[in-house]
Design a protein around this motif. Structure first.
Motif, mmCIF file in Angstrom:
data_model
loop_
_atom_site.group_PDB
_atom_site.id
_atom_site.type_symbol
_atom_site.label_atom_id
_atom_site.label_comp_id
_atom_site.label_asym_id
_atom_site.label_seq_id
_atom_site.Cartn_x
_atom_site.Cartn_y
_atom_site.Cartn_z
ATOM 1 N N LYS B 26 0.848 -1.200 0.000
ATOM 2 C CA LYS B 26 0.000 0.000 0.000
ATOM 3 C C LYS B 26 0.882 1.249 0.000
ATOM 4 O O LYS B 26 1.938 1.270 0.633
ATOM 5 C CB LYS B 26 -0.892 -0.014 1.254
ATOM 6 C CG LYS B 26 -1.948 1.073 1.257
ATOM 7 C CD LYS B 26 -2.951 0.897 2.407
ATOM 8 C CE LYS B 26 -2.363 1.254 3.750
ATOM 9 N NZ LYS B 26 -3.346 1.398 4.837
ATOM 10 N N VAL B 27 0.436 2.265 -0.719
ATOM 11 C CA VAL B 27 1.136 3.551 -0.716
ATOM 12 C C VAL B 27 0.105 4.627 -0.420
ATOM 13 O O VAL B 27 -0.980 4.635 -1.007
ATOM 14 C CB VAL B 27 1.798 3.846 -2.088
ATOM 15 C CG1 VAL B 27 2.634 5.124 -2.004
ATOM 16 C CG2 VAL B 27 2.661 2.688 -2.549
ATOM 17 N N GLU B 28 0.443 5.510 0.496
ATOM 18 C CA GLU B 28 -0.442 6.632 0.789
ATOM 19 C C GLU B 28 0.341 7.913 0.581
ATOM 20 O O GLU B 28 1.470 8.033 1.065
ATOM 21 C CB GLU B 28 -0.923 6.577 2.242
ATOM 22 C CG GLU B 28 -2.039 5.577 2.468
ATOM 23 C CD GLU B 28 -2.517 5.581 3.916
ATOM 24 O OE1 GLU B 28 -3.712 5.343 4.110
ATOM 25 O OE2 GLU B 28 -1.716 5.823 4.825
ATOM 26 N N GLY B 29 -0.252 8.879 -0.123
ATOM 27 C CA GLY B 29 0.454 10.134 -0.359
ATOM 28 C C GLY B 29 -0.427 11.328 -0.095
ATOM 29 O O GLY B 29 -1.622 11.305 -0.384
ATOM 30 N N LYS B 30 0.160 12.359 0.466
ATOM 31 C CA LYS B 30 -0.601 13.591 0.722
ATOM 32 C C LYS B 30 0.368 14.748 0.916
ATOM 33 O O LYS B 30 1.586 14.555 0.950
ATOM 34 C CB LYS B 30 -1.462 13.413 1.972
ATOM 35 C CG LYS B 30 -0.625 13.156 3.232
ATOM 36 C CD LYS B 30 -1.477 13.065 4.484
ATOM 37 C CE LYS B 30 -0.616 12.716 5.691
ATOM 38 N NZ LYS B 30 -1.370 12.514 6.901
ATOM 39 N N ARG B 31 -0.186 15.950 1.029
ATOM 40 C CA ARG B 31 0.652 17.087 1.418
ATOM 41 C C ARG B 31 0.075 17.681 2.685
ATOM 42 O O ARG B 31 -1.133 17.610 2.933
ATOM 43 C CB ARG B 31 0.725 18.126 0.299
ATOM 44 C CG ARG B 31 -0.579 18.848 0.062
ATOM 45 C CD ARG B 31 -0.426 19.966 -0.967
ATOM 46 N NE ARG B 31 -1.660 20.721 -1.084
ATOM 47 C CZ ARG B 31 -1.841 21.727 -1.938
ATOM 48 N NH1 ARG B 31 -0.849 22.089 -2.750
ATOM 49 N NH2 ARG B 31 -2.975 22.379 -1.988
ATOM 50 N N ILE B 32 0.951 18.261 3.465
ATOM 51 C CA ILE B 32 0.516 18.852 4.729
ATOM 52 C C ILE B 32 0.846 20.341 4.670
ATOM 53 O O ILE B 32 1.999 20.716 4.413
ATOM 54 C CB ILE B 32 1.242 18.202 5.924
ATOM 55 C CG1 ILE B 32 1.057 16.678 5.882
ATOM 56 C CG2 ILE B 32 0.745 18.781 7.244
ATOM 57 C CD1 ILE B 32 2.017 15.927 6.795
ATOM 58 N N GLU B 33 -0.149 21.165 4.872
ATOM 59 C CA GLU B 33 0.098 22.608 4.839
ATOM 60 C C GLU B 33 0.826 23.046 6.104
ATOM 61 O O GLU B 33 0.476 22.639 7.206
ATOM 62 C CB GLU B 33 -1.236 23.361 4.726
ATOM 63 C CG GLU B 33 -1.033 24.847 4.465
ATOM 64 C CD GLU B 33 -2.351 25.605 4.347
ATOM 65 O OE1 GLU B 33 -2.908 25.623 3.246
ATOM 66 O OE2 GLU B 33 -2.791 26.172 5.370
ATOM 67 N N ILE B 34 1.845 23.881 5.900
ATOM 68 C CA ILE B 34 2.560 24.444 7.044
ATOM 69 C C ILE B 34 1.889 25.787 7.355
ATOM 70 O O ILE B 34 1.992 26.733 6.563
ATOM 71 C CB ILE B 34 4.053 24.682 6.712
ATOM 72 C CG1 ILE B 34 4.697 23.475 6.027
ATOM 73 C CG2 ILE B 34 4.817 25.128 7.961
ATOM 74 C CD1 ILE B 34 5.066 22.333 6.903
ATOM 75 N N ASN B 35 1.176 25.853 8.462
ATOM 76 C CA ASN B 35 0.511 27.124 8.800
ATOM 77 C C ASN B 35 0.603 27.363 10.304
ATOM 78 O O ASN B 35 1.285 26.622 11.012
ATOM 79 C CB ASN B 35 -0.948 27.102 8.310
ATOM 80 C CG ASN B 35 -1.702 25.910 8.869
ATOM 81 O OD1 ASN B 35 -1.498 25.538 10.029
ATOM 82 N ND2 ASN B 35 -2.547 25.306 8.057
ATOM 83 N N ASP B 36 -0.099 28.384 10.775
ATOM 84 C CA ASP B 36 0.089 28.778 12.181
ATOM 85 C C ASP B 36 -0.593 27.838 13.170
ATOM 86 O O ASP B 36 -0.541 28.078 14.374
ATOM 87 C CB ASP B 36 -0.317 30.248 12.403
ATOM 88 C CG ASP B 36 -1.656 30.583 11.763
ATOM 89 O OD1 ASP B 36 -2.381 29.626 11.377
ATOM 90 O OD2 ASP B 36 -1.975 31.775 11.643
ATOM 91 N N ILE B 38 0.553 24.889 13.431
ATOM 92 C CA ILE B 38 1.672 24.031 13.836
ATOM 93 C C ILE B 38 2.581 24.816 14.795
ATOM 94 O O ILE B 38 2.933 25.967 14.531
ATOM 95 C CB ILE B 38 2.478 23.564 12.595
ATOM 96 C CG1 ILE B 38 1.572 22.768 11.633
ATOM 97 C CG2 ILE B 38 3.691 22.739 13.009
ATOM 98 C CD1 ILE B 38 2.196 22.455 10.295
ATOM 99 N N THR B 39 2.933 24.175 15.880
ATOM 100 C CA THR B 39 3.779 24.816 16.881
ATOM 101 C C THR B 39 5.145 25.169 16.284
ATOM 102 O O THR B 39 5.703 24.397 15.517
ATOM 103 C CB THR B 39 4.040 23.845 18.051
ATOM 104 O OG1 THR B 39 2.871 23.076 18.253
ATOM 105 C CG2 THR B 39 4.429 24.579 19.321
ATOM 106 N N THR B 40 5.659 26.316 16.673
ATOM 107 C CA THR B 40 7.002 26.703 16.271
ATOM 108 C C THR B 40 8.008 25.973 17.146
ATOM 109 O O THR B 40 7.879 25.976 18.365
ATOM 110 C CB THR B 40 7.156 28.230 16.450
ATOM 111 O OG1 THR B 40 6.251 28.863 15.541
ATOM 112 C CG2 THR B 40 8.555 28.694 16.157
#
Lengths: 303, 253
Positions: B26-36, B38-40
């Protein structure tokens, strides 16, 4: 590693117990999961975009990417982090520090590998070479020949990683520099046709090195609408075989999800690119099950 | 082969086959947005901080003052901001060129599209120079025959855009947009003469279809970035007060 030790021990026990059934059933281990994370064309965007930015307000930022990568690695230690080039150029950080900060931060994020983009030559090949001591990760490029340059021996065509017993071969591809970068910048770097090189690389990694996964880190661009025959990731996918994943860059293509392409023998290839400026992180998870595949086309792809 | 050796061989074979007997299921692919959301990461942030402060202090320190807001759209064939840029390139490059070669630049040509931002009324900082000229292009001086300089003039006449030229060039078009008068340092262009034209490496290499730089007699690479020229020029001027003038005009008779 503990899991593998256990499997090896049980294998030895099986072998000693009997020569008959080969005891394949004894590999009753659960699935293995390899996670590939990737960025491309970050272009020195270290800080997030400000709240007033017209297009990307409050997005990006390497300190946030660091948290995200860390949490993914925590959930899955068998994770690799790659960059597909154009690390340099785009904010004053590059003009002031020449790429030092970009490489130091990528090292702190534990990047595993990168390929070289055209803008990585923006301070000349000497400028790139000068920053190498700040990079704890390696560079791969199979179609740039650096033999007659200062970068000779600093860039390998491919690198093989072994994660949880899974062998992952990764090779790099760069874009034609002539006409795009001043010759004074790239000097005697020789460019070879990415497709021919990729055909050879996939054979080496799959057949000779017996890799379970073959990944191409590419900076040749996703697709050129006005030049559909120009070499690009989609054409590369079509013209090659045994590549599982092409991670692209250069065209700043924001793919909402990875593209599923067919290779020269009709098998699936994933092509992904996450735009630019560190606004997104790409994540591809590869799951491996014990035993032989039930049918030739048994891999499920979820995008 | 002893029994022990056979067993060892078997174990090795089994281990190898064990390695190969995992298959991709199985292969799973996605993108994750880097936004506020997400903790710095504090460690990374702390590492960047001194670099950021240095860059910002440097970029935001005031080096000049602009008496007005200047845009590349404030004129048909020449603009105040374009004149400022071309004259800045002339003023800052010519001493460097003269020191190296003993010769002088005749005039400068840049391109209208290369002005990437306005200069706003008020304090001028290095950041202004980064905004106006974000690219890394640098100055080259091309030795051209008068015949090629005439091609340059024809290009400007045909383009009918405010491509920046320095004040040493005087170009007047008549009402049909043909060249009525063209001079360099108040002298008409001599077909057989030799001229030293400063431009940037992008245009020299054919950017904006400026093909007239080839063939040429020689090329001098000054290794002086246009942006650094602007910064050096701003530092020398207390106030920026550029004007649209008559260096490139059209007259209706």
């Amino acid at each position: 590693m503990k899991r593998r030790d256990f499997i090896q021990q049980s294998t030895a026990a099986t072998a000693l117990l009997g020569l008959g059934g080969l005891g394949l059933q004894s590999f009753s281990s659960s699935a293995k999961k390899i996670t590939i994370l990737h960025t491309n064309d970050v272009h020195s965007h270290i800080d997030p975009f400000g709240p007033d930015d017209g297009r990307n307000a409050n997005k990006g930022g390497i300190a946030r990417r660091a948290s995200l990568v860390e949490s993914i690695r925590k959930n899955n230690p068998h994770t690799l982090l790659f960059d597909a080039g154009d690390i340099f150029q785009g904010t004053p950080y590059f003009n002031y520090y020449g790429g030092e900060l970009e490489f130091k931060l990528m090292s702190m994020l534990n990047y595993d590998l990168a390929t070289i983009g055209n803008h990585d030559f923006d301070n000349g090949i000497e400028g790139l070479h000068a920053q190498l001591p700040h990079a704890d990760f390696e560079f791969v490029s199979a179609n740039y020949d650096f033999s007659n340059t200062i970068m000779d021996a600093h860039v390998k065509p491919y690198k093989i990683f072994i994660k949880d017993g899974i062998k992952i071969g990764v090779f790099g591809l760069g874009i034609q520099l002539e006409g795009l970068v001043d010759k004074n910048m790239y000097k005697e770097t020789v460019y070879y046709d990415p497709i021919e090189i990729a055909q050879d690389m996939s054979r080496v990694l799959k057949d000779e090195k017996q890799c379970d996964l073959v990944i191409c880190l590419s900076h040749i661009g996703y697709y050129y609408k006005n030049a559909p025959n120009k070499v690009c990731d989609l054409n590369l996918a079509k013209a090659t075989k045994d590549i599982d994943l092409i991670i692209g860059g250069h065209t700043h293509t924001f793919l909402p999800k990875p593209t599923i392409s067919k290779n020269s023998v009709g098998e699936n290839v994933l092509v992904n690119q996450v735009g630019a400026y560190g606004l997104y992180l790409g994540q591809i998870d590869f799951y491996f099950e014990p035993g032989k595949p039930p049918t030739a086309e048994s891999t499920t792809i979820i995008v | 082969m002893t029994v022990k050796q056979i067993l060892q061989l078997l174990i090795i074979l089994l281990l190898v086959s064990c390695n190969q007997d995992f298959h991709l299921s199985k292969v799973e692919g996605k993108r994750i947005e880097i936004n506020d959301s997400i903790t710095t990461n504090a460690k990374i942030e702390a590492f960047i901080k001194p670099y950021r402060e240095h860059v910002n202090n440097n970029l935001d320190s005031v080096i000049s003052y602009s008496v007005d807001t200047y845009s590349k759209n404030d004129g048909e064939l020449n603009t105040a901001i374009g004149n400022l840029m071309a004259d800045a390139v002339y003023n800052e490059s010519n001493p460097v060129f003269n020191k190296r070669t003993g010769k002088n630049i005749d005039f400068v040509i840049l391109n209208h599209g290369g002005i990437r931002s306005i200069i706003s009324k008020g304090d001028v900082t290095s950041r202004t120079a980064y905004e106006v000229m974000p690219f890394e292009n640098s100055v080259v001086v091309v030795e051209l025959k008068g015949k090629q300089v005439n091609k340059l003039v024809d290009y400007l006449a045909a383009a009918k855009r405010a491509h920046p030229v320095s004040s040493q060039l005087q170009l007047t078009l008549d009402k049909n947009d043909t060249v009525k008068y063209a001079s360099v340092n108040n002298t008409p262009i001599n077909e057989e003469g030799t001229y030293f034209i400063a431009t940037n490496d992008y245009l020299y290499n054919g950017g904006d279809r400026m093909t007239f730089f080839h063939p040429n007699d020689s090329l001098y690479v000054l290794d002086y970035k246009i942006r650094n020229i602007l910064i050096d020029y701003f530092k020398k001027k207390d106030t920026l007060n550029p004007k649209r003038d008559n260096r490139f005009i059209k007259i209706n008779n």
